[in-house]
Every structure is written in structure tokens, then in C-alpha cells.
Motif scaffolding. Structure first.
Motif, PDB file in Angstrom:
ATOM      1  N   PRO A  38       0.833  -1.211   0.000  1.00  0.00           N
ATOM      2  CA  PRO A  38       0.000   0.000   0.000  1.00  0.00           C
ATOM      3  C   PRO A  38       0.867   1.261   0.000  1.00  0.00           C
ATOM      4  O   PRO A  38       2.049   1.212   0.324  1.00  0.00           O
ATOM      5  CB  PRO A  38      -0.793  -0.127   1.308  1.00  0.00           C
ATOM      6  N   PRO A  39       0.283   2.417  -0.345  1.00  0.00           N
ATOM      7  CA  PRO A  39       1.059   3.664  -0.358  1.00  0.00           C
ATOM      8  C   PRO A  39       1.510   4.067   1.038  1.00  0.00           C
ATOM      9  O   PRO A  39       0.831   3.789   2.028  1.00  0.00           O
ATOM     10  CB  PRO A  39       0.074   4.685  -0.936  1.00  0.00           C
ATOM     11  N   TYR A  40       2.689   4.656   1.121  1.00  0.00           N
ATOM     12  CA  TYR A  40       3.261   5.174   2.349  1.00  0.00           C
ATOM     13  C   TYR A  40       3.540   4.091   3.389  1.00  0.00           C
ATOM     14  O   TYR A  40       3.679   4.379   4.574  1.00  0.00           O
ATOM     15  CB  TYR A  40       2.361   6.268   2.960  1.00  0.00           C
ATOM     16  N   HIS A  41       3.616   2.863   2.940  1.00  0.00           N
ATOM     17  CA  HIS A  41       3.997   1.802   3.880  1.00  0.00           C
ATOM     18  C   HIS A  41       5.457   2.006   4.280  1.00  0.00           C
ATOM     19  O   HIS A  41       6.299   2.352   3.445  1.00  0.00           O
ATOM     20  CB  HIS A  41       3.817   0.425   3.231  1.00  0.00           C
ATOM     21  N   PRO A  42       5.805   1.826   5.561  1.00  0.00           N
ATOM     22  CA  PRO A  42       7.176   2.150   6.008  1.00  0.00           C
ATOM     23  C   PRO A  42       8.251   1.196   5.534  1.00  0.00           C
ATOM     24  O   PRO A  42       9.425   1.362   5.882  1.00  0.00           O
ATOM     25  CB  PRO A  42       7.042   2.117   7.532  1.00  0.00           C
ATOM     26  N   GLY A  43       7.926   0.194   4.750  1.00  0.00           N
ATOM     27  CA  GLY A  43       8.948  -0.733   4.252  1.00  0.00           C
ATOM     28  C   GLY A  43       9.395  -1.698   5.325  1.00  0.00           C
ATOM     29  O   GLY A  43       8.586  -2.357   5.974  1.00  0.00           O
ATOM     30  N   GLY A  44      10.718  -1.806   5.541  1.00  0.00           N
ATOM     31  CA  GLY A  44      11.229  -2.687   6.579  1.00  0.00           C
ATOM     32  C   GLY A  44      11.800  -3.971   6.024  1.00  0.00           C
ATOM     33  O   GLY A  44      11.967  -4.156   4.812  1.00  0.00           O
ATOM     34  N   SER A  45      12.111  -4.895   6.931  1.00  0.00           N
ATOM     35  CA  SER A  45      12.718  -6.184   6.568  1.00  0.00           C
ATOM     36  C   SER A  45      11.648  -7.266   6.543  1.00  0.00           C
ATOM     37  O   SER A  45      10.839  -7.375   7.478  1.00  0.00           O
ATOM     38  CB  SER A  45      13.818  -6.557   7.572  1.00  0.00           C
ATOM     39  N   TRP A  46      11.702  -8.099   5.494  1.00  0.00           N
ATOM     40  CA  TRP A  46      10.675  -9.123   5.284  1.00  0.00           C
ATOM     41  C   TRP A  46      11.343 -10.426   4.856  1.00  0.00           C
ATOM     42  O   TRP A  46      12.512 -10.457   4.497  1.00  0.00           O
ATOM     43  CB  TRP A  46       9.681  -8.666   4.217  1.00  0.00           C
ATOM     44  N   ALA A  47      10.544 -11.480   4.887  1.00  0.00           N
ATOM     45  CA  ALA A  47      11.003 -12.784   4.412  1.00  0.00           C
ATOM     46  C   ALA A  47       9.879 -13.475   3.672  1.00  0.00           C
ATOM     47  O   ALA A  47       8.702 -13.356   4.050  1.00  0.00           O
ATOM     48  CB  ALA A  47      11.478 -13.653   5.573  1.00  0.00           C
ATOM     49  N   LEU A  48      10.243 -14.178   2.627  1.00  0.00           N
ATOM     50  CA  LEU A  48       9.324 -15.068   1.915  1.00  0.00           C
ATOM     51  C   LEU A  48       9.760 -16.488   2.253  1.00  0.00           C
ATOM     52  O   LEU A  48      10.906 -16.860   2.002  1.00  0.00           O
ATOM     53  CB  LEU A  48       9.395 -14.809   0.420  1.00  0.00           C
ATOM     54  N   GLU A  49       8.866 -17.273   2.854  1.00  0.00           N
ATOM     55  CA  GLU A  49       9.209 -18.610   3.355  1.00  0.00           C
ATOM     56  C   GLU A  49       8.338 -19.678   2.701  1.00  0.00           C
ATOM     57  O   GLU A  49       7.110 -19.510   2.600  1.00  0.00           O
ATOM     58  CB  GLU A  49       9.022 -18.676   4.869  1.00  0.00           C
ATOM     59  N   LEU A  50       8.958 -20.764   2.275  1.00  0.00           N
ATOM     60  CA  LEU A  50       8.231 -21.917   1.742  1.00  0.00           C
ATOM     61  C   LEU A  50       8.193 -22.992   2.807  1.00  0.00           C
ATOM     62  O   LEU A  50       9.236 -23.419   3.313  1.00  0.00           O
ATOM     63  CB  LEU A  50       8.917 -22.448   0.477  1.00  0.00           C
ATOM     64  N   TRP A  51       6.983 -23.437   3.184  1.00  0.00           N
ATOM     65  CA  TRP A  51       6.801 -24.429   4.233  1.00  0.00           C
ATOM     66  C   TRP A  51       6.136 -25.676   3.678  1.00  0.00           C
ATOM     67  O   TRP A  51       5.268 -25.604   2.792  1.00  0.00           O
ATOM     68  CB  TRP A  51       5.922 -23.869   5.357  1.00  0.00           C
TER      69      TRP A  51
END
Length: 328
Positions: A38-51
Motif C-alpha cells: 500500500p502507499p506510504y507503507h514504512p517498508g522494513g525487513s521481510w522474508a518469503l518462506e516456503l513451508w
């Protein structure tokens, strides 16, 4: 005026879009996903995980085996934004014989904390082809040695997909539990290395001899594990068989230790395998050090103990000194 700071932070979540998927190729996982930011989301650190989960995900914490993951940073968009993730990463495949539900999870990372934002579920169950035990298996104790037997070990992968080096191992776990070498659960009693097996082929009528190490006092279930060497994770468990007959070890009365014990009398209880021992275990052998232990691991596999003479740093004198503390 700073446009970003003057607008209230978006309360809309980041979500996995309609285009996403995975593909397993040997020990690699190919992950892809379009993320709706979404607009103006603060970003940050993320992960994409396959389970890989043995049951359908009903929300909350993920369970099963985390096959693969990739971490990334999200930008802070001024307008609704699609962020595409398309990567390959090492794959930690689960054990044989279980059909798994596959999940792709979007996880926000905040230091040591993590929060699952979205989960994509795949309808087709996945059973990963990996080296497996076939037919009857067994073990036979002969004093301080044990014979590990298997009617066959097969590799059901494609002909071009040769297995890693295999290890046939006898483990003890408390009754009602499974040995979990990857997380430190259980005790390894014996290990014998096997040669890699080509895809679609089998090794039959196996009888492997190894040094047996008694577990601590207690009541155990013994399990025969087939494990495979992977470049990213070391040895991983591919298949297992449990033996019905429990194994009990009685506590021995305390006895005063002698002032000196010849190394030869301790060799059976502290002997390490030059084929499967870790660098740290090898470095603890009297006469070796961390540098030589690393050279031993690099020179594997060995056909005999005398093959250590081709390891840099080991001569005949050193080999004779450590011979009572090592085994193949």
C-alpha cells in the motif's frame, strides 16, 4: 513540506498477490511472488518462506518443515506498488513417505521478532523424492561393534539427479519421540557412510559395520536413519525406521576412576569416525588440531584409515599415534 511525513501511515497490510509459486530443483528452491504494497507503507525487513506442513494451515504459527526462505527489504512507495520477489535459495527437504501441504508465507521481521502477514496455500500435496530405505532393515550388536543392515537403499529421483554421500545411522531417542539430528534430539549410537546413488538406482543387501557407542542410562526407542549430505545444510535425514523392541540401559554404580588409563582402553568409548565426525569432534582427538581436522573433512571420503596419510599434516608417526582413537 515532506509529503511522506505529512501523510498518516497506511494501515493496509502488505499481501501476496495473485501471481506466486515455487519449484524444487534438487537442493534448490525457486520462489516467486508479487507483493501488493500500500502507499506510504514504512517498508522494513521481510522474508518469503516456503513451508511443507503435514496438515492444512488453520492460521497462527506455521508448522512443519521450513523448506526455504529469502529475506529482502521493502521500499516505501508513494502510490500502491507491486514488489516482485523472484529468487532461488537452498532447499531443506522433509523426510520421505509423508504428503505435505505447501505454503508460501510472507513474514515481517523486526529484530528477533517475526509476524506472519499472509499465507498462500497450494492445493496439490507434495511428496519429495529423496533417497529412502526399502524392505527389511535391522541391526546386530557384537560387543563394541554393530552391523547395520538394509535390504535396499534407493534413489527415486530423476536419472540425472545423483544423491549426495549417504550415511546409515543408528539413533536412540526417548520412548514416544523421534530422533532429530538436525535439532539435537536423540543420541547417535553408530554411523556408516554409503556411496552416492545415481537417480533411479538402488544399493542392495547392505551390511555396514560401525563402532557402537552405548547411550546414557534410560529406556530408548532405536531408529535406523538414512541421511544425505547437502552442501547448504550438511547431513539431513531422508528416511527412518523405528524398531519395536525398546532398548534399556541400566545406571552403573559409581566407581573410583583409576589414576591413569591407557589410551587403548578408552578408544572404544571415545573413538570417532573420520568419515562422519564433525571438524570439532576430530579436533578433540589427541594428536590432531583444528587445521588438520578441516583437512580431513576436505579429503573425504576414505577407503581405509590408512588413507589419512594423503591428508596434509598427517604422517606415519601421527597416524600411529591417533589410530586407537579413530575408525572409518
Amino acid at each position: 513540506m515532506n509529503l511522506i511525513s505529512s501523510v498518516r501511515r497506511s494501515e493496509q497490510p502488505v499481501q501476496i498477490g495473485s501471481r506466486h509459486g515455487y519449484r524444487i530443483d534438487g537442493d534448490l528452491a525457486h520462489l516467486n511472488a508479487e507483493l501488493s504494497v500500500p502507499p506510504y507503507h514504512p517498508g522494513g525487513s521481510w522474508a518469503l518462506e516456503l513451508w511443507a506442513s503435514p496438515q492444512a494451515h488453520q492460521g497462527g504459527e506455521l508448522s512443519g518443515v521450513k523448506v526455504s526462505e529469502v529475506q529482502f527489504a521493502l521500499p516505501t512507495p508513494l502510490v500502491p506498488h507491486t514488489h516482485r520477489v523472484e529468487v532461488q535459495a537452498p532447499a531443506r527437504l522433509p523426510e520421505q513417505g509423508v504428503a505435505h501441504t505447501m505454503l508460501l508465507a510472507l513474514v515481517e521481521l523486526d529484530g528477533s521478532a517475526r509476524r506472519v502477514h499472509d499465507v498462500a496455500r497450494y492445493p496439490a500435496l507434495e511428496t519429495f523424492p529423496a533417497p529412502r530405505l526399502e524392505g527389511a532393515v535391522g541391526y546386530q550388536l557384537r560387543g563394541h561393534d554393530v552391523a547395520l543392515t538394509a535390504e535396499a537403499v534407493s534413489n527415486p529421483r530423476a536419472p540425472s539427479n545423483r544423491s549426495g554421500t549417504l550415511s546409515l545411522e543408528l539413533w536412540a531417542a526417548p520412548q514416544g519421540c523421534e530422533a532429530a539430528p538436525e535439532t539435537g534430539g536423540g543420541v547417535c549410537l553408530a554411523a556408516a557412510q554409503l556411496e552416492p546413488i545415481a537417480g533411479g538406482e538402488s544399493a542392495r543387501e547392505l551390511e555396514c559395520h560401525a563402532v557402537f557407542q552405548e547411550p546414557p542410562p534410560g529406556l530408548f526407542t532405536l531408529q535406523l536413519l538414512l541421511r544425505e549430505w547437502t552442501q547448504a545444510f550438511g547431513y539431513l535425514t531422508r528416511d527412518r525406521r523405528s524398531f519395536e523392541l525398546p532398548y534399556r540401559v541400566q545406571a552403573k554404580p559409581a566407581a573410583r576412576a583409576p589414576e591413569s588409563v591407557p589410551p587403548a582402553s578408552l578408544a572404544r568409548s571415545r573413538v570417532v569416525s573420520i568419515q562422519t565426525a564433525s571438524v570439532e569432534e576430530l579436533a578433540r582427538v589427541k594428536g590432531l588440531n583444528l587445521k588438520i581436522a578441516k583437512e580431513i573433512v576436505k579429503a573425504r571420503p576414505f577407503a581405509s584409515v590408512d588413507d589419512l596419510l594423503r591428508v596434509h599434516g598427517i604422517g606415519r608417526k601421527t597416524l600411529d599415534k591417533i589410530r586407537g582413537w579413530i575408525t572409518l
